[in-house]
Write a protein that holds these residues in place. Structure first.
Motif, PDB file in Angstrom:
ATOM      1  N   HIS A 163      34.330  37.804  47.624  1.00 22.40           N
ATOM      2  CA  HIS A 163      35.891  38.638  48.202  1.00 22.40           C
ATOM      3  C   HIS A 163      37.526  38.721  47.387  1.00 22.40           C
ATOM      4  O   HIS A 163      37.621  39.921  48.017  1.00 22.40           O
ATOM      5  CB  HIS A 163      36.836  37.259  49.263  1.00 22.40           C
ATOM      6  CG  HIS A 163      37.843  38.035  50.510  1.00 22.40           C
ATOM      7  ND1 HIS A 163      37.506  38.565  51.601  1.00 22.40           N
ATOM      8  CD2 HIS A 163      39.254  37.820  50.017  1.00 22.40           C
ATOM      9  CE1 HIS A 163      38.203  39.091  52.082  1.00 22.40           C
ATOM     10  NE2 HIS A 163      39.357  38.402  51.266  1.00 22.40           N
ATOM     11  N   GLU A 164      37.048  38.107  46.355  1.00 14.34           N
ATOM     12  CA  GLU A 164      38.834  38.717  45.139  1.00 14.34           C
ATOM     13  C   GLU A 164      37.940  39.408  44.951  1.00 14.34           C
ATOM     14  O   GLU A 164      38.515  39.945  44.090  1.00 14.34           O
ATOM     15  CB  GLU A 164      38.504  37.083  44.587  1.00 14.34           C
ATOM     16  CG  GLU A 164      39.713  35.950  45.345  1.00 14.34           C
ATOM     17  CD  GLU A 164      40.621  36.479  45.320  1.00 14.34           C
ATOM     18  OE1 GLU A 164      41.565  37.075  45.337  1.00 14.34           O
ATOM     19  OE2 GLU A 164      40.913  36.558  47.309  1.00 14.34           O
ATOM     20  N   LEU A 167      38.523  42.501  46.564  1.00 12.98           N
ATOM     21  CA  LEU A 167      40.172  42.853  46.452  1.00 12.98           C
ATOM     22  C   LEU A 167      40.609  43.329  45.547  1.00 12.98           C
ATOM     23  O   LEU A 167      40.828  44.167  44.990  1.00 12.98           O
ATOM     24  CB  LEU A 167      40.838  41.395  46.439  1.00 12.98           C
ATOM     25  CG  LEU A 167      40.755  41.381  48.067  1.00 12.98           C
ATOM     26  CD1 LEU A 167      41.797  39.407  48.017  1.00 12.98           C
ATOM     27  CD2 LEU A 167      41.842  41.723  49.258  1.00 12.98           C
ATOM     28  N   GLN A 168      40.174  43.133  44.477  1.00  7.14           N
ATOM     29  CA  GLN A 168      40.523  43.237  42.816  1.00  7.14           C
ATOM     30  C   GLN A 168      39.939  44.906  43.225  1.00  7.14           C
ATOM     31  O   GLN A 168      41.356  46.057  42.723  1.00  7.14           O
ATOM     32  CB  GLN A 168      39.711  41.922  41.867  1.00  7.14           C
ATOM     33  CG  GLN A 168      40.579  41.452  41.238  1.00  7.14           C
ATOM     34  CD  GLN A 168      40.021  40.483  40.903  1.00  7.14           C
ATOM     35  OE1 GLN A 168      39.604  41.168  39.428  1.00  7.14           O
ATOM     36  NE2 GLN A 168      40.661  39.336  39.920  1.00  7.14           N
TER      37      GLN A 168
END
Length: 206
Positions: A163-164, A167-168
């Motif tokens: 997920h991160e 997002l990045q």
């Protein structure tokens, strides 16, 4: 223009409900959720405010339903990409590639969903956690077919890591290229699986 991964009639059988979800996706993606209004959503959908309130209590409720439907559509793509005859490492990489490609196919909707959900307070957090749990459950079902290779804790950590990464990429303006994250996302899962059971869980003998 509506993205191909915007939830449609299959996700919302009622025609008016489906039109409202499409409209919310379009309005929130173009205006931002905070600036969007029920008036703009019903105008885009071609229905009345009364019809809107027959389906949703407010703007937040409509957005959360959109989030659930879009997430369910992406998860279906993930599950349908599983190739059970292959080693779990290959299955995960293939399925994650399909999942990321699905998200990349609708960059505006994906950016709006991944970013805006954090602004909906406790209700948004609850729905988001539910979606992440379903992704973690998918990993456990796919990987632990014979041995306990991945624990629930590590599965959730893998989902959080992926997920991160998404997002990045969104923050860098690379939403349409999310499929490039496939190798990194797969590596996250493999590394966490190789960490072994934690919290006293016992690994099945191989």
């Amino acid at each position: 223009m509506k993205s191909k991964n915007t939830p449609g009639a299959a996700d919302a059988p009622n025609e008016h409900r489906a039109r409202l979800l499409h409209a919310m996706a379009h309005v929130a993606a173009t205006q931002g959720f905070a600036a969007s209004s029920i008036a703009a959503v019903v105008a885009e959908a071609g229905v009345s405010k009364r019809t809107f309130y027959e389906h949703f209590a407010d703007k937040d409720a409509c957005f959360l339903e959109l989030y659930r439907a879009a997430s369910a559509s992406a998860l279906r793509t993930l599950r349908e990409s599983v190739q059970p005859e292959r080693p779990w490492q290959d299955q995960v990489e293939h399925a994650l590639g399909a999942y990321l490609a699905h998200l990349a196919a609708g960059p505006q909707l994906t950016r709006m969903l991944f970013v805006e959900i954090h602004h909906l307070g406790p209700a948004g957090a609850t729905v988001r956690r539910g979606v992440m749990q379903r992704l973690a459950d998918y990993m456990l079902e796919t990987i632990n077919t014979q041995d306990t290779v991945l624990t629930p804790t590590m599965a959730m950590a893998a989902v959080g890591g992926i997920h991160e990464l998404v997002l990045q990429a969104i923050e860098r303006g690379e939403t349409a290229q999310l499929e490039r994250l496939t190798a990194s996302a797969s590596a996250v899962v493999r590394l966490l699986a190789s960490a072994g059971p934690v919290g006293g869980a016992k690994k099945t003998a191989r």
